[in-house]
Design a protein around this motif. Structure first.
Motif, mmCIF file in Angstrom:
data_model
loop_
_atom_site.group_PDB
_atom_site.id
_atom_site.type_symbol
_atom_site.label_atom_id
_atom_site.label_comp_id
_atom_site.label_asym_id
_atom_site.label_seq_id
_atom_site.Cartn_x
_atom_site.Cartn_y
_atom_site.Cartn_z
ATOM 1 N N ARG A 139 -19.339 5.604 26.299
ATOM 2 C CA ARG A 139 -20.320 4.604 25.899
ATOM 3 C C ARG A 139 -20.376 4.479 24.388
ATOM 4 N NH1 ARG A 139 -26.050 6.086 27.918
ATOM 5 N NH2 ARG A 139 -24.970 6.257 29.910
ATOM 6 N N LYS A 194 -21.743 9.262 36.015
ATOM 7 C CA LYS A 194 -22.465 8.185 36.680
ATOM 8 C C LYS A 194 -23.350 8.761 37.780
ATOM 9 C CE LYS A 194 -19.825 4.293 37.336
ATOM 10 N NZ LYS A 194 -18.942 3.344 38.060
ATOM 11 N N GLU A 254 -33.469 5.989 31.106
ATOM 12 C CA GLU A 254 -32.483 4.923 30.911
ATOM 13 C C GLU A 254 -32.678 3.809 31.941
ATOM 14 O OE1 GLU A 254 -28.241 6.444 29.178
ATOM 15 O OE2 GLU A 254 -28.531 6.368 31.349
ATOM 16 N N ARG A 300 -26.828 -1.500 37.068
ATOM 17 C CA ARG A 300 -25.781 -1.479 36.048
ATOM 18 C C ARG A 300 -24.573 -0.735 36.601
ATOM 19 N NH1 ARG A 300 -27.492 -0.805 29.880
ATOM 20 N NH2 ARG A 300 -25.276 -0.325 29.938
ATOM 21 N N GLY A 301 -23.433 -1.443 36.663
ATOM 22 C CA GLY A 301 -22.231 -0.862 37.239
ATOM 23 C C GLY A 301 -21.672 0.312 36.458
ATOM 24 N N ASP A 302 -22.044 0.443 35.195
ATOM 25 C CA ASP A 302 -21.537 1.572 34.407
ATOM 26 C C ASP A 302 -22.392 2.822 34.581
ATOM 27 O OD1 ASP A 302 -23.692 0.353 33.130
ATOM 28 O OD2 ASP A 302 -23.019 0.943 31.126
ATOM 29 N N ARG A 303 -23.514 2.703 35.303
ATOM 30 C CA ARG A 303 -24.409 3.850 35.401
ATOM 31 C C ARG A 303 -24.638 4.374 36.800
ATOM 32 N NH1 ARG A 303 -28.753 2.510 30.581
ATOM 33 N NH2 ARG A 303 -27.223 2.742 28.914
ATOM 34 N N ILE A 304 -24.158 3.658 37.816
ATOM 35 C CA ILE A 304 -24.478 4.094 39.176
ATOM 36 C C ILE A 304 -23.356 3.762 40.155
ATOM 37 C CG2 ILE A 304 -25.657 2.024 40.014
ATOM 38 C CD1 ILE A 304 -27.919 3.956 40.980
ATOM 39 N N ALA A 305 -23.206 4.608 41.165
ATOM 40 C CA ALA A 305 -22.315 4.350 42.306
ATOM 41 C C ALA A 305 -23.127 4.639 43.558
ATOM 42 C CB ALA A 305 -21.091 5.249 42.240
ATOM 43 N N PHE A 306 -22.700 4.106 44.691
ATOM 44 C CA PHE A 306 -23.393 4.377 45.950
ATOM 45 C C PHE A 306 -22.456 5.097 46.898
ATOM 46 C CE2 PHE A 306 -25.953 1.230 43.964
ATOM 47 C CZ PHE A 306 -27.239 1.620 44.292
ATOM 48 N N LEU A 349 -15.368 1.904 29.535
ATOM 49 C CA LEU A 349 -16.761 1.525 29.229
ATOM 50 C C LEU A 349 -17.440 0.981 30.479
ATOM 51 C CD1 LEU A 349 -16.458 -0.320 25.773
ATOM 52 C CD2 LEU A 349 -17.857 1.707 26.214
ATOM 53 N N VAL A 350 -16.740 0.084 31.183
ATOM 54 C CA VAL A 350 -17.317 -0.532 32.384
ATOM 55 C C VAL A 350 -17.515 0.514 33.471
ATOM 56 C CG1 VAL A 350 -16.765 -2.105 34.291
ATOM 57 C CG2 VAL A 350 -16.574 -2.889 31.928
ATOM 58 N N GLU A 351 -16.627 1.504 33.519
ATOM 59 C CA GLU A 351 -16.764 2.584 34.504
ATOM 60 C C GLU A 351 -17.818 3.600 34.089
ATOM 61 O OE1 GLU A 351 -12.810 4.197 35.229
ATOM 62 O OE2 GLU A 351 -12.049 2.160 35.378
#
Lengths: 264, 264
Positions: free
Chosen positions: B89, B101, B162, B251-257, B83-85
């Protein structure tokens, strides 16, 4: 004092809440309805921290609640934020001011170089060093067939003796098996491979936040509820030949990363 | 079904545990003692996810526990990690497979450009646009005296509708007050300022992980227990004159850089 109560994690993680439902944080009021109280407490704690030095004790939550004129739960939320940010830390039964979080450059330089530049003594503890068959992700990143034996090195990263991260590196065995003959895995891997004449030309690095698995939490001496920074790196040499795939998990309360962006 | 129980957050956040104490995750065994069970469950869930498409429902935790032959708590930990990753959902009373993500480049390009490149429709909701006196941090970053009025723009960042992030931008008022005359804050700020002839030459960006405050969690429709990515950016123009200070919470569950690192 019960530590669970002291830290006050009472919210559930529910990232996938469908849009349109009211989030619990604002269930009893509009988003701005809770602002003044939590803001005031946070501001009061910031003011307090600005007057304290590293290692100084924080007043108890009961005392802080009395001082701010709010419920203990409001103080707990602010304390919990500061714990996760690494501004304060538990020590024995109390809470003290932390040293500043370490900042690592996002660069082709190694963890070792970054730590030294920041004034911390780097170190590593070997968890495992084995030859394993490449799984699908490793095979793709290293441009080998799945199942090809690759070198896997897993180490705990230390800063001034504190466990700060857990790093797994996969490398092609044909090129790097020779490391077994001279490399001490508790020293810098980049220094050793550079000594072999390897040039790290370009790396792609992805950063996200995750929770540690039970095994990772145990190795990093934290709980599975602490937010972590997860970095995935793939490095290639000047000819575009893959050198390594790296998965690094860092304690979010102890480290931040910094990048310098320009149009180069 | 009680959502708190369903998500199973039962660990306390206790990042500041002193070294030498046994972490709770390994309290009943050596770090490796718990490996097989949690690893096996995670591997089973990964295999299951690889066969499901976006939006497909996941079996219940009870069913997963039976299938894996483990306690429900072991399944809960793995579900919570996913969920956190953002891999799965909540939807209604069940759990479904998430879309991937979003990955944003760490670059001088704007959020808008990054979202479009990733195939998501960018959007923004205005939270506030005010002139405020610069606090110490803003004054330092913008090279003005503390108390100098600066422009503050706070917006919710959207991807396909979202809520994905919350962005605060501070800019010198003397140079950017003119934005009031033509700029629509629900469009790209970078596009507007570039249209004014402003050149973003170099930016310094710091990335860390934090928990959202109650206000931030309400604005991002999540709880205060969800790990977030916090970015601090300072951009200067070709003459080294500060353009902006930006604080973005994602939000850490929706994006990475993602960054591309080279020796340039």
């Amino acid at each position: 004092m019960d530590t669970r109560e002291a830290v006050g994690v009472q919210d559930q993680v529910e990232p996938g809440r469908p849009q349109g439902e009211t989030p619990s944080a604002g269930a009893d009021s509009a988003p701005t309805g809770r602002m003044p109280k939590s803001y005031r407490v946070r501001a009061e704690l910031e003011a307090l921290l600005s007057e304290l030095a590293e290692g100084d004790p924080l007043p108890s939550e009961r005392e802080l609640a009395l001082r701010c004129g709010v419920a203990r739960e409001t103080v707990r939320q602010a304390v919990r934020e500061l714990l996760v940010e690494g501004r304060i830390r538990r020590q024995g039964r109390g809470t003290v001011v932390s040293r500043p979080k370490m900042v690592q450059p996002l660069s082709l330089r190694s963890y070792t170089e970054g730590a030294i530049k920041f004034g911390r003594k780097p170190g590593r503890l070997l968890v495992e060093w084995t030859d394993i068959p490449a799984d699908a992700d490793t095979a793709r990143d290293l441009a080998v067939e799945p199942g090809t034996p690759v070198m896997h090195l897993e180490r705990i990263l230390l800063a001034d003796g504190e466990r700060i991260g857990l790093e797994s590196t996969w490398m092609p065995l044909d090129r790097f098996a020779v490391l077994r003959e001279f490399y001490n895995p508790e020293t810098s891997l980049y220094a050793a491979t550079r000594g072999m004449g390897v040039v790290y030309a370009v790396a792609t690095e992805r950063i996200e936040t995750v929770l540690a698995s039970p095994r990772e939490a145990a190795l990093l001496e934290c709980t599975t509820a602490l937010p972590m920074l997860l970095l995935h790196r793939r490095s290639v040499d000047g000819e575009g030949v893959p050198i390594e795939r790296v998965r690094s998990l860092y304690r979010g309360d102890r480290i931040a990363f910094q990048a310098k962006l320009s149009d180069c």
